[in-house]
Design an enzyme around this catalytic site. Sequence first.
Site, short mmCIF file in Angstrom:
data_model
loop_
_atom_site.label_atom_id
_atom_site.label_comp_id
_atom_site.label_asym_id
_atom_site.label_seq_id
_atom_site.Cartn_x
_atom_site.Cartn_y
_atom_site.Cartn_z
N GLY A 1 1.32 32.10 -19.03
CA GLY A 1 0.40 32.68 -20.00
C GLY A 1 0.57 34.15 -20.27
O GLY A 1 -0.28 34.76 -20.92
N THR A 2 1.66 34.76 -19.80
CA THR A 2 1.82 36.21 -20.00
C THR A 2 1.95 36.56 -21.49
O THR A 2 1.38 37.56 -21.94
CB THR A 2 3.04 36.75 -19.24
OG1 THR A 2 4.19 35.94 -19.55
CG2 THR A 2 2.81 36.73 -17.74
N GLY A 3 2.68 35.75 -22.24
CA GLY A 3 2.85 36.04 -23.66
C GLY A 3 1.54 35.92 -24.42
O GLY A 3 1.22 36.77 -25.26
N CYS A 4 0.78 34.87 -24.14
CA CYS A 4 -0.53 34.69 -24.77
C CYS A 4 -1.45 35.87 -24.44
O CYS A 4 -2.15 36.40 -25.30
CB CYS A 4 -1.19 33.40 -24.29
SG CYS A 4 -0.20 31.91 -24.48
N THR B 1 3.35 33.54 -13.55
CA THR B 1 3.39 34.26 -14.82
C THR B 1 3.01 33.38 -16.00
O THR B 1 3.29 33.72 -17.15
CB THR B 1 4.79 34.85 -15.05
OG1 THR B 1 5.76 33.77 -15.02
CG2 THR B 1 5.14 35.86 -13.99
N LYS C 1 9.95 41.94 -26.56
CA LYS C 1 9.72 41.94 -25.11
C LYS C 1 11.05 41.79 -24.37
O LYS C 1 11.80 40.87 -24.63
CB LYS C 1 8.76 40.81 -24.74
CG LYS C 1 7.39 40.98 -25.38
CD LYS C 1 6.46 39.82 -25.09
CE LYS C 1 6.86 38.55 -25.80
NZ LYS C 1 5.86 37.48 -25.68
#
Length: 270
Positions: free
Chosen positions: A206-209, A204, A173
């Site tokens: 929790g974007t990775g989860c 933003t 990412k």
Amino acid sequence: MRTALTIAGSDSGGGAGIQADIKTMTANGVFAMSAVTALTAQNTTGVTGIFEVTPEFLALQLDAVFTDIFPDAVKTGMVSSSALIDVIAEKLAAYGARNIVVDPVMVATSGARLISEDAIGTLKTKLLPLATLMTPNIPEAEILSGRSIENAGQMEDAAMAISQQMGCSVLLKGGHRINDANDLLCDGSRMIWIRGERVDNPNTHGTGCTLSSAIASNLAKGADPETAVRCAKKYLTGALSAMLDLGRGSGPMNHAFAIDGDFGFSPEER
């Protein structure tokens, strides 16, 4: 209905972790199941406490899921100890789990290290070799590759090195320092830049989860990794573009932005 399992920590604020994973999987059309690695006391302003489950209890949760409703895909999130990573790797291998997406949560947005060196070693030797795809950000990829990443070319070098070493696809990412929302997908032999739309939204959490869970959901439905990633990025963009604004810190996204139907009370009915 296809099924997906999330193995991660609970976020009492609802924006990340197990809660975000279940919302994302539901919105992406699969039945969500969970194995909780830790309870956290947290909200949009930060984490105030962590209560980790025992390896024995995590093993019981995984047995309960795999012996009843076998998941079509598995996503792993924050797992901070070697003992828990050992259990996860052992159970995924024993049950022949498929479509495994590993979000190697190692570094917080603030730059703080979230995992011990011992646990990183276990992650690299036990869990990542089982993965179908992993989703590191730039700081995490630097740890995994042992090299600095300051530009797109170095992203490509690091992604290829990690993919070849671990034997899985890597979605690196690019949002940390390198570019806006463009990510690099590498399967060990080829690289594909997947362009994303930059959403001007400070919330933003929790974007990775969310991204990794959406990828797992699409893999569960039969998508190839590239298609799964493209669909997941589209979903993440929509959740961010809904511009939900909750809490006093970096707030959550609207995971239900595309869910139609109203089966309950509406305030307009008063």
